[in-house]
Scaffold this active site. Structure first.
Site, PDB file in Angstrom:
ATOM      1  N   HIS A   1       0.849  -1.211   0.000  1.00  0.00           N
ATOM      2  CA  HIS A   1       0.000   0.000   0.000  1.00  0.00           C
ATOM      3  C   HIS A   1       0.879   1.254   0.000  1.00  0.00           C
ATOM      4  O   HIS A   1       0.604   2.211  -0.734  1.00  0.00           O
ATOM      5  CB  HIS A   1      -0.854   0.079   1.279  1.00  0.00           C
ATOM      6  CG  HIS A   1      -1.874  -0.998   1.445  1.00  0.00           C
ATOM      7  ND1 HIS A   1      -1.991  -1.738   2.592  1.00  0.00           N
ATOM      8  CD2 HIS A   1      -2.859  -1.426   0.612  1.00  0.00           C
ATOM      9  CE1 HIS A   1      -3.006  -2.593   2.464  1.00  0.00           C
ATOM     10  NE2 HIS A   1      -3.542  -2.424   1.280  1.00  0.00           N
TER      11      HIS A   1
ATOM     12  N   SER B   1      -2.948  -7.674   3.365  1.00  0.00           N
ATOM     13  CA  SER B   1      -3.179  -7.473   4.806  1.00  0.00           C
ATOM     14  C   SER B   1      -3.550  -8.800   5.458  1.00  0.00           C
ATOM     15  O   SER B   1      -3.124  -9.091   6.581  1.00  0.00           O
ATOM     16  CB  SER B   1      -4.302  -6.462   5.028  1.00  0.00           C
ATOM     17  OG  SER B   1      -3.952  -5.220   4.482  1.00  0.00           O
TER      18      SER B   1
ATOM     19  N   ARG C   1      -2.146  -6.223  -8.083  1.00  0.00           N
ATOM     20  CA  ARG C   1      -1.052  -7.165  -7.834  1.00  0.00           C
ATOM     21  C   ARG C   1      -0.986  -8.213  -8.939  1.00  0.00           C
ATOM     22  O   ARG C   1      -0.027  -8.312  -9.662  1.00  0.00           O
ATOM     23  CB  ARG C   1      -1.231  -7.842  -6.481  1.00  0.00           C
ATOM     24  CG  ARG C   1      -0.941  -6.902  -5.324  1.00  0.00           C
ATOM     25  CD  ARG C   1      -1.409  -7.464  -4.031  1.00  0.00           C
ATOM     26  NE  ARG C   1      -2.851  -7.677  -4.086  1.00  0.00           N
ATOM     27  CZ  ARG C   1      -3.597  -7.987  -3.047  1.00  0.00           C
ATOM     28  NH1 ARG C   1      -3.054  -8.135  -1.865  1.00  0.00           N
ATOM     29  NH2 ARG C   1      -4.896  -8.144  -3.181  1.00  0.00           N
TER      30      ARG C   1
ATOM     31  N   LYS D   1     -16.823  -7.036   6.751  1.00  0.00           N
ATOM     32  CA  LYS D   1     -16.318  -8.018   7.713  1.00  0.00           C
ATOM     33  C   LYS D   1     -15.581  -7.270   8.836  1.00  0.00           C
ATOM     34  O   LYS D   1     -14.998  -6.207   8.602  1.00  0.00           O
ATOM     35  CB  LYS D   1     -15.443  -9.070   7.054  1.00  0.00           C
ATOM     36  CG  LYS D   1     -14.185  -8.555   6.442  1.00  0.00           C
ATOM     37  CD  LYS D   1     -13.352  -9.701   5.913  1.00  0.00           C
ATOM     38  CE  LYS D   1     -12.023  -9.127   5.522  1.00  0.00           C
ATOM     39  NZ  LYS D   1     -11.224  -9.620   4.612  1.00  0.00           N
TER      40      LYS D   1
END
Ligand code: PNS
Length: 161
Positions: A19, A130, A92, A43
């Site tokens: 990031h 993450s 990515r 979530k």
């Protein structure tokens, strides 16, 4: 010419070196970068909104044209409110593409003025996420290659079981 403001949105739960790389590159390309941290995630996040913002401020708060804020509601609306011309996201691998493409087109439909710019992830961060950081730290693994050095200890302490 008007200054170009862009938004780098995300959950940043927690922020990774991937990031940071995208935000730093965006800050060189555009006049202003708003790093918008999603408050109400579907979530349950591992870190509170204050923690996620604080990690980002510690890691990149010194870049003059970067602002770090929390946001809730639709990104398309928030971008309009802040006068942002584009959303900047890192890509990515091909696996990111479908979901990111769907979000970009949805945002464009909701706010036709809003484009999405994809920056290819640096090859050394192609695998980084993450969720991977959380999994490694919770199992006592070394996350020093995954998150900025200045927040590494804090992130690790909170996640290790
Ligand atoms: O880091 P993430 O979890 O990939 O970020 C996802 C994020 C925050 C960019 C996305 O969930 C988002 O924009 N949420 C805000 C709600 C919204 O606008 N949804 C419709 C567009 S997909």
């Amino acid at each position: 010419m008007d200054a170009t403001t862009v938004i780098c949105p995300g959950s940043f739960d927690p922020v990774t070196l991937g990031h940071i790389d995208i935000i730093q590159r965006a800050a060189k390309m555009f006049d202003k970068v708003i790093v918008a941290v999603l408050v109400n995630m579907s979530k349950q996040p591992s870190f509170t909104i204050d923690e996620r913002i604080s990690f980002l401020k510690t890691a990149i708060g010194d870049i003059d044209n970067v602002e770090i804020v929390g946001f809730s509601g639709l990104l398309a609306d928030y971008a309009k409110e802040r006068g942002a011309k584009a959303v900047v996201k890192g890509l990515r691998a091909m696996s990111d593409f479908e979901y990111e493409f769907q979000m970009a087109l949805t945002n464009k439909k909701l706010n036709p003025e809003l484009d999405t710019v994809f920056l290819t992830s640096d090859s050394q961060y192609m695998y980084l996420s993450s969720s991977m950081v959380k999994q490694v730290a919770s199992l006592g693994g070394d996350i020093s290659n995954f998150v900025p050095a200045c927040i590494h200890a804090q992130v690790y302490e909170r996640l290790k079981k």
